[in-house]
Motif scaffolding. Structure first.
Motif, PDB file in Angstrom:
ATOM      1  N   UNK A  12       0.832  -1.205   0.000  1.00  0.00           N
ATOM      2  CA  UNK A  12       0.000   0.000   0.000  1.00  0.00           C
ATOM      3  C   UNK A  12       0.871   1.261   0.000  1.00  0.00           C
ATOM      4  N   UNK A  13       1.945   1.246   0.767  1.00  0.00           N
ATOM      5  CA  UNK A  13       2.808   2.419   0.903  1.00  0.00           C
ATOM      6  C   UNK A  13       4.031   2.382  -0.022  1.00  0.00           C
ATOM      7  N   UNK A  14       4.081   1.355  -0.883  1.00  0.00           N
ATOM      8  CA  UNK A  14       5.166   1.204  -1.859  1.00  0.00           C
ATOM      9  C   UNK A  14       6.548   1.271  -1.197  1.00  0.00           C
ATOM     10  N   UNK A  15       6.703   0.488  -0.130  1.00  0.00           N
ATOM     11  CA  UNK A  15       7.958   0.443   0.608  1.00  0.00           C
ATOM     12  C   UNK A  15       8.848  -0.680   0.079  1.00  0.00           C
ATOM     13  N   UNK A  16      10.147  -0.509   0.258  1.00  0.00           N
ATOM     14  CA  UNK A  16      11.095  -1.553  -0.115  1.00  0.00           C
ATOM     15  C   UNK A  16      10.909  -2.735   0.827  1.00  0.00           C
TER      16      UNK A  16
END
Length: 133
Positions: A12-16
Motif C-alpha cells: 500500500x505504501x510502496x515500501x522496499x
C-alpha cells in the motif's frame, strides 16, 4: 501483526520489502549457455553488510542471495548470521549443489528455519542432465 498484514502495508505504501544480492559469480555446473566465466569473484563481505544495513534502513525485511552458486561463497554463513541479527528473512537461490548444502546445515540450525527459503533450480538441473548443456 502477521506477515500478510505486513505485506499489505508495504504494498500500500510502496515500501522496499526485498533486496537481492548476487554474492558470487561462480557456479559448479559450468553450463555452456551461462553468462558466468570461470573466474570466481566474491562480492566484498563489508559491501554486502553495507547493503544489508542500507536495505534495513529503507525498511526491507527480506534478503535474497543469488549468484552463480551461493553455497560456493566462503562468506555465506556470516552473511546469513548478519542478516538474521537484523531480523531479515532469507531466501537462497541454489543450483542444487548437494556438495555445498551440507555446509549450510549448522548455520541454518542456529537460526529459525521458518525464516529460510531454499529455491533450487531442479527443473534446470534435470534439463542439464538430459540435454548436457
Amino acid at each position: 501483526m502477521n506477515i500478510n498484514e505486513l505485506d499489505e502495508i508495504y504494498e500500500k505504501n510502496r515500501l522496499l520489502k526485498t533486496v537481492t544480492i548476487e554474492i558470487v559469480n561462480q557456479c559448479n555446473w559450468h553450463c555452456k549457455h551461462c553468462y558466468l566465466d570461470n573466474k570466481k569473484v566474491d562480492m566484498d563481505i563489508n559491501k554486502i553488510y553495507e547493503i544489508i544495513d542500507d536495505a534495513r534502513k529503507l525498511g526491507a525485511y527480506e534478503l535474497r542471495l543469488s549468484g552463480g552458486e551461493v553455497t560456493t561463497s566462503p562468506h555465506l554463513g556470516n552473511i546469513i548470521r548478519y542478516a538474521r541479527k537484523r531480523y531479515m528473512n532469507i531466501t537462497l537461490f541454489l543450483s542444487v549443489s548437494i556438495t555445498f548444502l551440507s555446509d549450510l546445515i549448522p548455520v541454518m540450525s542456529d537460526q529459525s528455519p521458518s525464516l529460510f527459503s531454499l529455491i533450487p533450480s531442479k527443473p534446470y538441473f534435470c534439463l542439464k542432465k538430459v540435454l548436457d548443456f
